[in-house]
Design a protein around this motif. Structure first.
Motif, short mmCIF file in Angstrom:
data_model
loop_
_atom_site.label_atom_id
_atom_site.label_comp_id
_atom_site.label_asym_id
_atom_site.label_seq_id
_atom_site.Cartn_x
_atom_site.Cartn_y
_atom_site.Cartn_z
N THR A 124 -7.88 -2.15 -6.20
CA THR A 124 -7.22 -0.75 -6.09
C THR A 124 -8.30 0.48 -6.00
O THR A 124 -7.96 1.25 -5.34
N TYR A 156 -9.80 0.50 -2.72
CA TYR A 156 -8.75 0.95 -1.40
C TYR A 156 -8.37 2.46 -1.73
O TYR A 156 -8.30 3.27 -0.61
N HIS A 169 -5.33 9.21 4.13
CA HIS A 169 -5.48 8.10 3.01
C HIS A 169 -4.68 6.72 3.34
O HIS A 169 -5.60 5.62 3.06
N ASN A 170 -3.71 6.81 3.94
CA ASN A 170 -3.22 5.56 4.18
C ASN A 170 -4.18 4.75 5.39
O ASN A 170 -4.13 3.57 5.47
N GLN A 193 -7.12 3.44 3.74
CA GLN A 193 -6.67 2.18 3.06
C GLN A 193 -6.64 1.03 4.01
O GLN A 193 -7.07 -0.10 3.84
N GLY A 249 0.69 -1.37 0.16
CA GLY A 249 -0.01 0.01 0.09
C GLY A 249 0.70 1.11 0.02
O GLY A 249 0.15 2.18 -0.27
N GLY A 279 -9.30 5.50 0.89
CA GLY A 279 -8.24 6.52 1.32
C GLY A 279 -8.86 7.92 0.82
O GLY A 279 -8.72 8.76 2.16
#
Length: 168
Positions: free
Chosen positions: A75, A78, A112-113, A116, A32, A82
């Motif tokens: 993707t 995720y 964002h992380n 995710q 990630g 995020g």
């Protein structure tokens, strides 16, 4: 009409940065972690565009389009997770006027992380992926700071271009 063309250009730039990012073989052993290059466009839109709705639209379209073009549905999920956390964090940071562009970008990278990571917990149905939290926070801070720095360098040029275009 002019603003629509500008937003189309910004979307195209964000998609180009997504493609470039997909070509960069970064592997830190932590899933990630990315540079987040397309988020530079969102950041610039928040500062120069002044309209959060436009930045949100460009960001959402970029995620979906580049996801289908350069990766896969996971993707997209995720990235949307995020964005669901990072965009409001950036918007609040921008509106408080207490953070620099770099600070707002760091907020975006970190949140964002986190978004995710929450999506990963939902997908794999375990909290053990939370082990990655400190690494992802550091990565979000570093990449956010780098993008914020680049954004601070580009913003005066973007503002000058917009002023010149308005004169015509």
């Amino acid at each position: 009409m002019r603003r629509t063309a500008e937003l189309g250009l910004m979307l195209a730039l964000a998609m180009l940065l997504s493609y470039v990012e997909s070509l960069i073989p970064l592997s830190f052993g932590i899933p990630g972690i990315k540079l987040g290059l397309p988020n530079l466009i969102v950041l610039l839109l928040l500062y120069e565009g002044g309209k959060a709705r436009e930045a949100l639209l460009v960001n959402g379209l970029r995620i979906v389009l580049s996801g289908f073009l350069f990766s896969n549905l996971y993707t997209i999920l995720y990235a949307l997770a995020g964005a669901a956390l990072s965009f409001p964090a950036m918007l609040i940071g921008r509106r408080t006027k207490r953070l620099s562009m770099m600070g707002v970008s760091v907020l975006g990278g970190v949140f964002h992380n986190v978004g995710q990571l929450l999506m990963a917990m939902a997908v794999v149905e375990t909290f053990t992926v939370a082990y990655y939290t400190p690494f992802l926070i550091v990565a979000g801070t570093v990449t956010g700071a780098l993008l914020g720095f680049v954004g601070m360098q580009l913003l005066p040029y973007l503002r000058r271009l917009n002023r010149e275009a308005e004169k015509k």
